[in-house]
Design an enzyme around this catalytic site. Structure first.
Site, PDB file in Angstrom:
ATOM      1  N   GLU A 100      -1.923 -29.502  -7.343  1.00  0.00           N
ATOM      2  CA  GLU A 100      -2.269 -29.263  -5.951  1.00  0.00           C
ATOM      3  C   GLU A 100      -1.828 -27.871  -5.515  1.00  0.00           C
ATOM      4  O   GLU A 100      -0.803 -27.362  -5.964  1.00  0.00           O
ATOM      5  CB  GLU A 100      -1.604 -30.302  -5.046  1.00  0.00           C
ATOM      6  CG  GLU A 100      -2.126 -31.704  -5.277  1.00  0.00           C
ATOM      7  CD  GLU A 100      -1.807 -32.648  -4.131  1.00  0.00           C
ATOM      8  OE1 GLU A 100      -1.323 -32.172  -3.075  1.00  0.00           O
ATOM      9  OE2 GLU A 100      -2.044 -33.851  -4.280  1.00  0.00           O
ATOM     10  N   CYS A 113       0.561 -22.116  -0.677  1.00  0.00           N
ATOM     11  CA  CYS A 113       1.679 -22.852  -1.266  1.00  0.00           C
ATOM     12  C   CYS A 113       1.269 -23.228  -2.685  1.00  0.00           C
ATOM     13  O   CYS A 113       0.371 -24.053  -2.880  1.00  0.00           O
ATOM     14  CB  CYS A 113       1.985 -24.095  -0.438  1.00  0.00           C
ATOM     15  SG  CYS A 113       3.328 -25.119  -1.084  1.00  0.00           S
ATOM     16  N   CYS A 120       6.979 -32.867 -11.426  1.00  0.00           N
ATOM     17  CA  CYS A 120       8.285 -32.245 -11.225  1.00  0.00           C
ATOM     18  C   CYS A 120       9.368 -33.136 -11.819  1.00  0.00           C
ATOM     19  O   CYS A 120       9.361 -34.351 -11.591  1.00  0.00           O
ATOM     20  CB  CYS A 120       8.554 -32.019  -9.743  1.00  0.00           C
ATOM     21  SG  CYS A 120      10.132 -31.177  -9.412  1.00  0.00           S
ATOM     22  N   CYS A 124      13.529 -35.541  -6.564  1.00  0.00           N
ATOM     23  CA  CYS A 124      14.133 -35.601  -5.235  1.00  0.00           C
ATOM     24  C   CYS A 124      13.602 -36.836  -4.501  1.00  0.00           C
ATOM     25  O   CYS A 124      12.400 -37.113  -4.509  1.00  0.00           O
ATOM     26  CB  CYS A 124      13.813 -34.336  -4.446  1.00  0.00           C
ATOM     27  SG  CYS A 124      14.523 -32.835  -5.182  1.00  0.00           S
ATOM     28  N   CYS A 127      10.589 -36.713  -1.906  1.00  0.00           N
ATOM     29  CA  CYS A 127       9.442 -35.881  -2.278  1.00  0.00           C
ATOM     30  C   CYS A 127       8.424 -36.663  -3.098  1.00  0.00           C
ATOM     31  O   CYS A 127       8.764 -37.295  -4.101  1.00  0.00           O
ATOM     32  CB  CYS A 127       9.933 -34.668  -3.064  1.00  0.00           C
ATOM     33  SG  CYS A 127       8.605 -33.553  -3.591  1.00  0.00           S
ATOM     34  N   CYS A 339       5.085 -30.141   3.501  1.00  0.00           N
ATOM     35  CA  CYS A 339       6.216 -30.060   2.588  1.00  0.00           C
ATOM     36  C   CYS A 339       6.683 -31.439   2.158  1.00  0.00           C
ATOM     37  O   CYS A 339       6.921 -32.321   2.985  1.00  0.00           O
ATOM     38  CB  CYS A 339       7.357 -29.316   3.273  1.00  0.00           C
ATOM     39  SG  CYS A 339       8.799 -29.095   2.235  1.00  0.00           S
TER      40      CYS A 339
END
Length: 352
Positions: A100, A113, A120, A124, A127, A339
């Protein structure tokens, strides 16, 4: 970056991401005049060529001989605009993986962005990207391609870049640094308008400082103490808050540039004035700026977004401690492009 030399390498290494000097050397290796390098550079970075067949100034015979050479552009898989003008793109890479990227327009700028990894590994807790696991690092051309894709779709030059998409940029340092140089020198975006974000990888912030880039470093802190940080960021167990902050101080000493600290504000967890004072105690005397990010919801967890009043109380507490602070306006919420919301979801391909 390895220079393209052999015929086999030429046909397996994308041209996107290569500098003018390297593209010029490459065309000369093909027994073409050196000015073809400038033409190739212009068509890749300014005119958006996706295939050598698109480059009409090249001789037809030569283009046909290089039919197997890839420029290295992705395929648009899905495009999701939000009412605020933000657009989220799902891009299909050459191996079929989906990433993305997000285009964020404002009155005087267009920010992209960008993602640095497929997925990832940091996991986290707040997220969406981290919930999907990690697949691989992105290559230089796959990072640069995201910026060109947004630029072409909006029909205007990209002014700012933030490495805040999918992935941990400092776990892919070589390709991220290569992409920054390419975006600066070849696409023409000033380094001061590029931000590299990280949750903190031991030793990598110092390595970034040694590059003496003019880019901004943004450290995802998200907590005012080690206990809460470990709840939110599993890797924090191996990287104590004080060690991370000391490396950030080294960064300031080596570069003379301030550090931005990103802080996602979660209702009832890290949003109280006492948390702000605790954060201020860590940052006092530090050349830094705090960027508060009200939590953007995802399906997998039940964290809550703090009220505007709570955010303002947090801001007031930091300002009372003489800490520079701002609040990021969430863009793209309606398209799950804000975010912490990015994930490579299996949506249907974009219409062409």
């Amino acid at each position: 970056m390895t220079l393209l030399t052999s015929t086999e390498t030429i046909r397996s290494t994308p041209l996107l991401g290569q500098s003018l000097a390297k593209l010029t050397e490459w065309v000369q290796q093909q027994d073409q005049p050196s000015y073809r390098g400038k033409q190739l550079h212009e068509w890749i970075y300014q005119k958006g060529a996706r295939s050598l067949l698109d480059i009409s100034v090249f001789p037809k015979q030569w283009r046909s001989e290089l039919a197997g050479v890839e420029i290295g552009r992705s395929t648009l898989h899905y495009r999701s605009p939000a009412p605020d003008g933000t657009v989220k793109y799902l891009l299909r890479l050459s191996d079929g993986q989906i990433i993305e990227t997000v285009g964020i327009p404002t009155e005087n700028r267009l920010t992209v962005c960008v993602s640095s990894q497929v997925g990832c590994p940091m996991a986290c807790d707040f997220c969406a990207t981290g919930k999907g696991g990690f697949i691989r690092n992105l290559k230089t051309h796959e990072i640069v391609d995201q910026v060109l894709t947004v630029q072409e779709d909006f029909g205007q030059r990209v002014s700012n870049i933030v490495f805040m998409g999918m992935g941990e940029p400092l776990l892919n340092t070589d390709h991220v640094l290569s992409a920054v140089r390419c975006l600066n020198q070849d696409v023409g975006i000033g380094q001061r308008l590029i931000t590299i974000s990280t949750v903190g990888i031991p030793g990598r912030i110092r390595r970034l400082a040694e590059q003496q880039l003019q880019a901004t470093l943004a450290v995802s802190l998200h907590a005012s103490n080690q206990y809460v940080r470990e709840q939110l960021i599993p890797s924090a167990q191996q990287y104590p808050l004080e060690a991370l902050l000391e490396e950030c101080r080294d960064y300031v000493r080596l570069t003379g540039r301030r550090v931005t600290f990103e802080y996602i504000v979660l209702a009832g967890l890290n949003d109280q004035p006492e948390h702000a004072i605790e954060l201020a105690n860590h940052l006092r005397g530090f050349q830094s700026h705090v960027n508060l990010i009200p939590y953007n919801p995802i399906q997998e967890v039940d964290y809550k977004r703090p009220s505007p009043r709570q955010i303002q109380a947090f801001v007031a507490a930091l300002k009372a401690e003489h800490i520079a602070v701002s609040v990021r306006r969430s863009r793209g919420l309606a398209a799950d492009a804000a975010c912490g919301q990015l994930r490579a979801s299996g949506l249907q391909p974009a219409a062409h």
